[in-house]
Motif scaffolding. Structure first.
Motif, PDB file in Angstrom:
ATOM      1  N   LEU A 253       0.849  -1.178   0.000  1.00  0.00           N
ATOM      2  CA  LEU A 253       0.000   0.000   0.000  1.00  0.00           C
ATOM      3  C   LEU A 253       0.889   1.233   0.000  1.00  0.00           C
ATOM      4  O   LEU A 253       1.883   1.288   0.716  1.00  0.00           O
ATOM      5  N   SER A 254       0.534   2.228  -0.801  1.00  0.00           N
ATOM      6  CA  SER A 254       1.324   3.458  -0.834  1.00  0.00           C
ATOM      7  C   SER A 254       0.408   4.659  -1.076  1.00  0.00           C
ATOM      8  O   SER A 254      -0.708   4.522  -1.584  1.00  0.00           O
ATOM      9  N   HIS A 255       0.929   5.810  -0.724  1.00  0.00           N
ATOM     10  CA  HIS A 255       0.255   7.080  -0.940  1.00  0.00           C
ATOM     11  C   HIS A 255      -0.051   7.242  -2.429  1.00  0.00           C
ATOM     12  O   HIS A 255      -1.169   7.607  -2.823  1.00  0.00           O
ATOM     13  N   ASP A 256       0.942   6.971  -3.280  1.00  0.00           N
ATOM     14  CA  ASP A 256       0.775   7.136  -4.723  1.00  0.00           C
ATOM     15  C   ASP A 256      -0.283   6.203  -5.297  1.00  0.00           C
ATOM     16  O   ASP A 256      -1.004   6.565  -6.225  1.00  0.00           O
ATOM     17  N   ARG A 257      -0.392   5.018  -4.757  1.00  0.00           N
ATOM     18  CA  ARG A 257      -1.403   4.082  -5.251  1.00  0.00           C
ATOM     19  C   ARG A 257      -2.807   4.543  -4.879  1.00  0.00           C
ATOM     20  O   ARG A 257      -3.745   4.380  -5.655  1.00  0.00           O
ATOM     21  N   ILE A 258      -2.955   5.129  -3.700  1.00  0.00           N
ATOM     22  CA  ILE A 258      -4.256   5.665  -3.300  1.00  0.00           C
ATOM     23  C   ILE A 258      -4.648   6.826  -4.210  1.00  0.00           C
ATOM     24  O   ILE A 258      -5.767   6.869  -4.739  1.00  0.00           O
ATOM     25  N   THR A 259      -3.724   7.765  -4.433  1.00  0.00           N
ATOM     26  CA  THR A 259      -4.054   8.915  -5.289  1.00  0.00           C
ATOM     27  C   THR A 259      -4.287   8.478  -6.734  1.00  0.00           C
ATOM     28  O   THR A 259      -5.121   9.066  -7.431  1.00  0.00           O
TER      29      THR A 259
ATOM     30  N   GLY B  50      -0.784   2.603  11.095  1.00  0.00           N
ATOM     31  CA  GLY B  50      -0.085   1.416  11.545  1.00  0.00           C
ATOM     32  C   GLY B  50       1.415   1.653  11.540  1.00  0.00           C
ATOM     33  O   GLY B  50       1.913   2.623  10.965  1.00  0.00           O
ATOM     34  N   GLN B  51       2.127   0.773  12.186  1.00  0.00           N
ATOM     35  CA  GLN B  51       3.569   0.920  12.329  1.00  0.00           C
ATOM     36  C   GLN B  51       4.275   1.015  10.970  1.00  0.00           C
ATOM     37  O   GLN B  51       5.206   1.784  10.800  1.00  0.00           O
ATOM     38  N   GLU B  52       3.807   0.246  10.002  1.00  0.00           N
ATOM     39  CA  GLU B  52       4.391   0.263   8.662  1.00  0.00           C
ATOM     40  C   GLU B  52       3.463   0.934   7.653  1.00  0.00           C
ATOM     41  O   GLU B  52       3.659   0.781   6.445  1.00  0.00           O
ATOM     42  N   GLN B  53       2.463   1.652   8.146  1.00  0.00           N
ATOM     43  CA  GLN B  53       1.441   2.293   7.325  1.00  0.00           C
ATOM     44  C   GLN B  53       0.783   1.279   6.381  1.00  0.00           C
ATOM     45  O   GLN B  53       0.490   1.551   5.230  1.00  0.00           O
ATOM     46  N   GLU B  54       0.528   0.091   6.943  1.00  0.00           N
ATOM     47  CA  GLU B  54      -0.021  -1.021   6.173  1.00  0.00           C
ATOM     48  C   GLU B  54      -1.548  -1.089   6.218  1.00  0.00           C
ATOM     49  O   GLU B  54      -2.156  -1.876   5.495  1.00  0.00           O
ATOM     50  N   TYR B  55      -2.178  -0.280   7.064  1.00  0.00           N
ATOM     51  CA  TYR B  55      -3.632  -0.251   7.147  1.00  0.00           C
ATOM     52  C   TYR B  55      -4.140   0.921   6.302  1.00  0.00           C
ATOM     53  O   TYR B  55      -3.599   2.018   6.380  1.00  0.00           O
ATOM     54  N   LEU B  56      -5.184   0.664   5.539  1.00  0.00           N
ATOM     55  CA  LEU B  56      -5.859   1.739   4.826  1.00  0.00           C
ATOM     56  C   LEU B  56      -7.162   2.021   5.556  1.00  0.00           C
ATOM     57  O   LEU B  56      -7.960   1.106   5.792  1.00  0.00           O
TER      58      LEU B  56
ATOM     59  N   SER C  92     -11.586   0.287   7.854  1.00  0.00           N
ATOM     60  CA  SER C  92     -10.152   0.013   7.893  1.00  0.00           C
ATOM     61  C   SER C  92      -9.873  -1.433   7.519  1.00  0.00           C
ATOM     62  O   SER C  92     -10.604  -2.338   7.932  1.00  0.00           O
ATOM     63  N   VAL C  93      -8.793  -1.626   6.760  1.00  0.00           N
ATOM     64  CA  VAL C  93      -8.366  -2.972   6.367  1.00  0.00           C
ATOM     65  C   VAL C  93      -6.846  -3.039   6.460  1.00  0.00           C
ATOM     66  O   VAL C  93      -6.140  -2.095   6.112  1.00  0.00           O
ATOM     67  N   ASP C  94      -6.355  -4.180   6.912  1.00  0.00           N
ATOM     68  CA  ASP C  94      -4.922  -4.452   7.026  1.00  0.00           C
ATOM     69  C   ASP C  94      -4.414  -5.004   5.695  1.00  0.00           C
ATOM     70  O   ASP C  94      -4.854  -6.063   5.249  1.00  0.00           O
ATOM     71  N   TYR C  95      -3.484  -4.302   5.074  1.00  0.00           N
ATOM     72  CA  TYR C  95      -2.878  -4.750   3.820  1.00  0.00           C
ATOM     73  C   TYR C  95      -1.388  -5.043   4.023  1.00  0.00           C
ATOM     74  O   TYR C  95      -0.567  -4.776   3.151  1.00  0.00           O
ATOM     75  N   GLU C  96      -1.055  -5.612   5.164  1.00  0.00           N
ATOM     76  CA  GLU C  96       0.343  -5.943   5.476  1.00  0.00           C
ATOM     77  C   GLU C  96       0.969  -6.823   4.393  1.00  0.00           C
ATOM     78  O   GLU C  96       2.145  -6.664   4.070  1.00  0.00           O
ATOM     79  N   LYS C  97       0.192  -7.724   3.828  1.00  0.00           N
ATOM     80  CA  LYS C  97       0.720  -8.651   2.821  1.00  0.00           C
ATOM     81  C   LYS C  97       0.651  -8.093   1.409  1.00  0.00           C
ATOM     82  O   LYS C  97       1.003  -8.775   0.454  1.00  0.00           O
TER      83      LYS C  97
END
Length: 168
Positions: free
Chosen positions: A21-27, A60-66, A116-121
């Protein structure tokens, strides 16, 4: 039974690896839908749908939750706290999402909806798109219910918005 105590025993899943998950992918998803949004000084992505403010946050710690977080824009006195709380609790009991909650903010109610959803993987672009659309649309459903139950708040919002647009 032990169904959930051996996570390493799960077989590898075939298919393409999911990207983080990334900022750029959301935008990119917001851009693809033609949505109008902004980015605040903290880098948070947000926009307004039906007069309600929404943020699309990585947490989240790794910004893995959206998390899609919306706030009902109508002013309502804290004296309505119990009624709105009961409505939010009933929504949370009957619906899968969004999670709804209410709190007192400077004498008025702040009413929120979050998905909210965890996208750690990792996550597919289609999942991001579905998550954003689901988060906004289900929050708007809850906010519509609030508008029906508290028409005086809708009217007060209209009056305040009109006054804000009036020339001085």
């Amino acid at each position: 039974m032990g169904f959930f105590n051996k996570p390493d025993a799960l077989p590898d899943q075939p298919g393409a690896a999911l990207a983080p998950l990334s900022h750029d992918r959301i935008t990119a998803v917001l851009d693809a839908r033609g949505y109008n949004y902004g980015i605040d000084d903290d880098g948070d992505i947000g926009g307004i749908w039906d007069d309600h403010v929404f943020y699309f946050l990585r947490i989240g710690q790794e910004q893995e939750y959206l998390q899609v977080r919306g706030r009902w824009s109508r002013p309502l006195s804290a004296s309505h706290y119990t009624a709105v709380l009961e409505l939010a609790n009933q929504w949370n009991t009957d619906k899968v999402f969004p999670k709804t909650y209410v709190r007192v903010e400077d004498g008025e109610l702040g009413v929120y909806a979050e998905h909210s959803v965890d996208y750690e993987k990792g996550v597919a672009d289609e999942q991001i798109d579905q998550h954003l659309a689901c988060g906004v649309s289900t929050a708007l459903s809850f906010f519509g219910l609030l508008d029906e139950r508290f028409p005086e708040a809708v009217e007060e919002h209209r009056v305040r918005a009109q006054a804000a647009r009036a020339p001085e």
